[in-house]
Write an enzyme that holds these catalytic residues in place. Structure first.
Site, PDB file in Angstrom:
ATOM      1  N   ARG A   1       0.893  -1.078  -0.252  1.00 30.62           N
ATOM      2  CA  ARG A   1       0.022   0.001   0.002  1.00 30.62           C
ATOM      3  C   ARG A   1       0.771   1.202  -0.009  1.00 30.62           C
ATOM      4  O   ARG A   1       2.077   1.374   0.391  1.00 30.62           O
ATOM      5  CB  ARG A   1      -0.939   0.078   1.425  1.00 30.62           C
ATOM      6  CG  ARG A   1      -2.048  -1.036   1.112  1.00 30.62           C
ATOM      7  CD  ARG A   1      -3.080  -0.921   2.500  1.00 30.62           C
ATOM      8  NE  ARG A   1      -2.036  -1.058   3.624  1.00 30.62           N
ATOM      9  CZ  ARG A   1      -1.612  -0.038   4.524  1.00 30.62           C
ATOM     10  NH1 ARG A   1      -2.037   1.345   4.208  1.00 30.62           N
ATOM     11  NH2 ARG A   1      -0.924  -0.007   5.495  1.00 30.62           N
TER      12      ARG A   1
ATOM     13  N   LYS B   1      -8.341  -2.544   1.346  1.00 26.48           N
ATOM     14  CA  LYS B   1      -8.208  -1.858   2.608  1.00 26.48           C
ATOM     15  C   LYS B   1      -8.790  -0.390   2.259  1.00 26.48           C
ATOM     16  O   LYS B   1      -9.283   0.337   3.150  1.00 26.48           O
ATOM     17  CB  LYS B   1      -6.810  -1.360   2.923  1.00 26.48           C
ATOM     18  CG  LYS B   1      -5.841  -2.607   3.262  1.00 26.48           C
ATOM     19  CD  LYS B   1      -6.722  -3.227   4.726  1.00 26.48           C
ATOM     20  CE  LYS B   1      -5.715  -4.258   5.105  1.00 26.48           C
ATOM     21  NZ  LYS B   1      -6.471  -4.964   6.207  1.00 26.48           N
TER      22      LYS B   1
ATOM     23  N   HIS C   1      -9.688  -4.618  13.069  1.00 34.33           N
ATOM     24  CA  HIS C   1      -8.629  -5.142  11.900  1.00 34.33           C
ATOM     25  C   HIS C   1      -8.125  -6.212  12.750  1.00 34.33           C
ATOM     26  O   HIS C   1      -7.115  -6.248  13.456  1.00 34.33           O
ATOM     27  CB  HIS C   1      -7.653  -4.150  11.881  1.00 34.33           C
ATOM     28  CG  HIS C   1      -6.636  -4.622  10.981  1.00 34.33           C
ATOM     29  ND1 HIS C   1      -4.989  -4.193  10.953  1.00 34.33           N
ATOM     30  CD2 HIS C   1      -6.498  -5.391   9.760  1.00 34.33           C
ATOM     31  CE1 HIS C   1      -4.474  -4.736  10.062  1.00 34.33           C
ATOM     32  NE2 HIS C   1      -5.328  -5.334   9.231  1.00 34.33           N
TER      33      HIS C   1
ATOM     34  N   SER D   1       0.526  -6.199  10.373  1.00 36.74           N
ATOM     35  CA  SER D   1       1.195  -7.203   9.191  1.00 36.74           C
ATOM     36  C   SER D   1       2.481  -7.686   9.813  1.00 36.74           C
ATOM     37  O   SER D   1       3.136  -6.959  10.504  1.00 36.74           O
ATOM     38  CB  SER D   1       1.488  -6.233   8.081  1.00 36.74           C
ATOM     39  OG  SER D   1       2.132  -6.999   7.200  1.00 36.74           O
TER      40      SER D   1
ATOM     41  N   LYS E   1      -1.215 -12.576  12.656  1.00 38.94           N
ATOM     42  CA  LYS E   1      -2.875 -12.563  12.745  1.00 38.94           C
ATOM     43  C   LYS E   1      -3.560 -13.592  11.817  1.00 38.94           C
ATOM     44  O   LYS E   1      -4.465 -14.424  12.309  1.00 38.94           O
ATOM     45  CB  LYS E   1      -3.128 -11.120  12.354  1.00 38.94           C
ATOM     46  CG  LYS E   1      -4.464 -11.022  12.434  1.00 38.94           C
ATOM     47  CD  LYS E   1      -5.065  -9.473  12.373  1.00 38.94           C
ATOM     48  CE  LYS E   1      -4.153  -8.687  11.379  1.00 38.94           C
ATOM     49  NZ  LYS E   1      -4.552  -8.865  10.130  1.00 38.94           N
ATOM     50  N   THR E   2      -2.971 -13.822  10.472  1.00 37.00           N
ATOM     51  CA  THR E   2      -3.565 -14.704   9.736  1.00 37.00           C
ATOM     52  C   THR E   2      -3.005 -16.221  10.192  1.00 37.00           C
ATOM     53  O   THR E   2      -3.751 -17.232  10.080  1.00 37.00           O
ATOM     54  CB  THR E   2      -3.181 -14.568   8.281  1.00 37.00           C
ATOM     55  OG1 THR E   2      -3.466 -13.400   7.886  1.00 37.00           O
ATOM     56  CG2 THR E   2      -3.674 -15.713   7.179  1.00 37.00           C
TER      57      THR E   2
ATOM     58  N   ASP F   1      -8.940 -11.043   8.592  1.00 40.36           N
ATOM     59  CA  ASP F   1      -8.479  -9.744   8.552  1.00 40.36           C
ATOM     60  C   ASP F   1      -9.656  -8.778   9.339  1.00 40.36           C
ATOM     61  O   ASP F   1      -8.912  -7.988   9.659  1.00 40.36           O
ATOM     62  CB  ASP F   1      -7.779  -9.709   7.186  1.00 40.36           C
ATOM     63  CG  ASP F   1      -7.181  -8.180   7.514  1.00 40.36           C
ATOM     64  OD1 ASP F   1      -6.170  -8.127   8.191  1.00 40.36           O
ATOM     65  OD2 ASP F   1      -7.257  -7.437   6.418  1.00 40.36           O
TER      66      ASP F   1
ATOM     67  N   ARG G   1       2.313 -12.019  -1.264  1.00 36.83           N
ATOM     68  CA  ARG G   1       0.944 -12.094  -0.687  1.00 36.83           C
ATOM     69  C   ARG G   1       0.291 -13.067  -1.761  1.00 36.83           C
ATOM     70  O   ARG G   1       0.564 -13.395  -2.861  1.00 36.83           O
ATOM     71  CB  ARG G   1       0.084 -10.789  -1.159  1.00 36.83           C
ATOM     72  CG  ARG G   1       0.737  -9.700  -0.131  1.00 36.83           C
ATOM     73  CD  ARG G   1      -0.019  -9.892   1.510  1.00 36.83           C
ATOM     74  NE  ARG G   1       0.197  -8.877   2.325  1.00 36.83           N
ATOM     75  CZ  ARG G   1      -0.315  -8.626   3.481  1.00 36.83           C
ATOM     76  NH1 ARG G   1      -1.144  -9.421   3.835  1.00 36.83           N
ATOM     77  NH2 ARG G   1       0.282  -7.847   4.374  1.00 36.83           N
TER      78      ARG G   1
END
Length: 515
Positions: free
Chosen positions: A56, A197, A216, A234, A238-239, A253, A318
């Site tokens: 991003r 996002k 988030h 990131s 988390k994932t 997410d 990704r």
């Protein structure tokens, strides 16, 4: 081919070369291959390189400043205003560029809860971006498509580049959100995360006004219906930690927390792939197959086999895939109120405890703080670890004052009796370069006992620096790991580094106190 109920002209599509509406995934793969947008990998996933923008571009995201947003958005370095006039000129140029171009249209929902979902029309220049949209958002059924009227429209045209000196923006890339006109325009970048996002940001603006907390976070659910949510920036896990073979994935997410419970915003996952291994993350590994989109992952020239350790294009490699690619995922992603909330941080200074219990007050404090570390090499100019603070674990996507989200979270924690824990997935025994990153197997054990409640069995003691409650003992975890100072060669060095970080915490929080 399906025909849109809501006219293309109402969405701003005039004089296109050809409009492709709701193509199937095989059709989109054919288009993407024919147009040389990428290549097929050995896994069957479609592999693309996104060029100069492999992540991003937060400096290039703007909100139109008008009567809808002026008194609501928390303006500043993150939430930057742009005038209606600049937006209108850039939008007109984009619509002119769009003429006699093939466009891909998809109508989708954001949010599995019918009462709180957003109807969004996506208009893409690239076929693979249309695959990304199909992966990440929720497809209406045939009846819903026949009456679909978008609440928001997203235009994504990567080849349309702004001219900063003329167009009033910072660079060739831009993301502009216009709440009054209910449009998002994205140009100059083909990184899929900008689409994802930007829509998340819209939800974060709209939902609190309906009494729904946008988060988030990832979420999963156990066999007995117990729900856990994982906040984290990131690289904090988390994932990975939510993709647990013993629990069902709700989402990886973005979620909302309403009076009824939590719900997933998305219909897919967008996982980071750097150093991905089948042994450590089997569910994500197996999800990278036909239907998935790989971004900026190196493929061996002959075999086209992905090398997940290779970062020649970016550290931020990704993959996007539908949530149903995760075995036993909860579909639709709707569940009751979470019993457990976990804040994930990757502390590169080696001073935060690997796991700690938080009071409601400490939970609000750490939620606003949103602490983790940026590591050397992950961004240009970073040569040593840097403390990073992203309010609500998602500052770039939170348009309102952080206290709005924090107060909502605190109220829900108290109302539903949720237990809150801080889990450090970063370094122990010293800072980055001296200590080592905590083994993910240890982290998984800590998360497991936090969720099932056995973490409470042997009591806690308070850490003197951060005032966190550290478990006295945990099964299968060496006691030295639980207390970070014990693993340092020199305890005074640990104490000094810990106090320096705590001082940073206090400095950041000054502007938000009292909570």
């Amino acid at each position: 081919m399906l025909k849109a109920h809501y006219s293309f002209e109402k969405s701003g599509v005039f004089n296109p070369k050809q409009v492709f509406y709701h193509l199937s995934i095989p059709e989109l793969f054919e288009h993407a291959l024919q147009k040389k947008e990428g290549i097929l990998s050995s896994t069957g996933a479609f592999s693309v390189l996104t060029g100069a923008y492999t992540g991003r571009s937060p400096e290039d995201r703007f909100f139109v400043d008008d009567e809808t947003t002026h008194n609501l958005i928390d303006w500043g370095k993150v939430n930057k205003p742009i005038s209606q006039e600049i937006y209108e000129r850039l939008y007109a140029k984009m619509m002119s560029y769009l003429q006699q171009k093939d466009v891909y249209l998809d109508d989708a929902y954001v949010g599995t809860d019918p009462k709180n979902r957003l109807a969004v029309r996506f208009i893409n220049e690239y076929a693979y971006c249309s695959i990304f949209v199909n992966n990440m958002f929720l497809e209406p059924n045939t009846q819903e498509l026949q009456s679909f009227v978008p609440d928001f429209t997203v235009f994504c045209f990567p080849r349309f580049k702004a001219i900063p000196g003329i167009d009033g923006v910072r660079s060739e890339a831009f993301v502009i959100i216009n709440f009054k006109e209910k449009k998002i325009i994205i140009g100059g970048t083909s990184y899929g995360g900008e689409i994802k996002k930007a829509v998340f940001t819209v939800m974060n603006f709209l939902l609190p006004q309906k009494g729904v907390l946008p988060m988030h976070c990832s979420a999963n659910i156990g066999k007995d219906g117990d729900v856990a949510i994982f906040f984290g920036l990131s690289g904090t896990g988390k994932t990975s930690l939510s993709a647990d073979i013993e629990r069902r994935l709700i989402g990886d997410d973005e979620h909302g927390w309403s009076e009824q419970g939590i719900f997933n915003f998305e219909g897919g996952c967008y996982a980071k792939c750097i150093n991905l291994s089948k042994e450590k993350e089997p569910q994500i590994w197996d999800a990278i197959r036909y239907g998935a989109i790989m971004e900026n992952i190196y493929l061996a020239p002959d075999s086209r086999q992905p090398d997940y350790t290779d970062n020649r294009y970016t550290e931020n490699t990704r993959v996007s895939y539908p949530i149903e690619f995760i075995p036993n995922a909860l579909i639709p992603g709707i569940a009751k109120h979470p019993q457990v909330i976990i804040f994930l941080t990757a502390d590169a200074f080696g001073v935060m405890p690997p796991v700690a219990k938080l009071t409601t007050e400490k939970a609000i404090y750490n939620f606003i703080l949103g602490y983790t570390s940026k590591l050397a090499g992950t961004e240009r100019g970073i040569v040593e670890p840097q403390a990073t603070f992203s309010v609500c674990f998602g500052a770039p996507f939170m348009p309102l004052n952080p206290k709005t989200y924090a107060q909502m979270l605190g109220k829900k924690i108290s109302q539903h009796g949720s237990r809150v824990y801080l889990v450090n997935t970063g370094w122990v025994g010293g800072p980055y370069g001296i200590g080592k990153r905590i083994d993910i197997d240890y982290t998984r054990k800590m998360v497991k006992v936090a969720i099932d409640g056995t973490i409470d069995q042997n009591g806690y003691h308070e850490d003197t620096v951060f005032q966190l409650l550290i478990p006295n003992e945990l099964p299968g975890i060496p006691n030295d790991i639980l207390n970070p100072g014990n693993l340092w060669n020199n305890h005074s060095d640990y104490a000094n580094e810990a106090q320096k970080l705590k001082n940073r915490f206090d400095e950041v929080m000054k502007k938000y106190l009292p909570l």
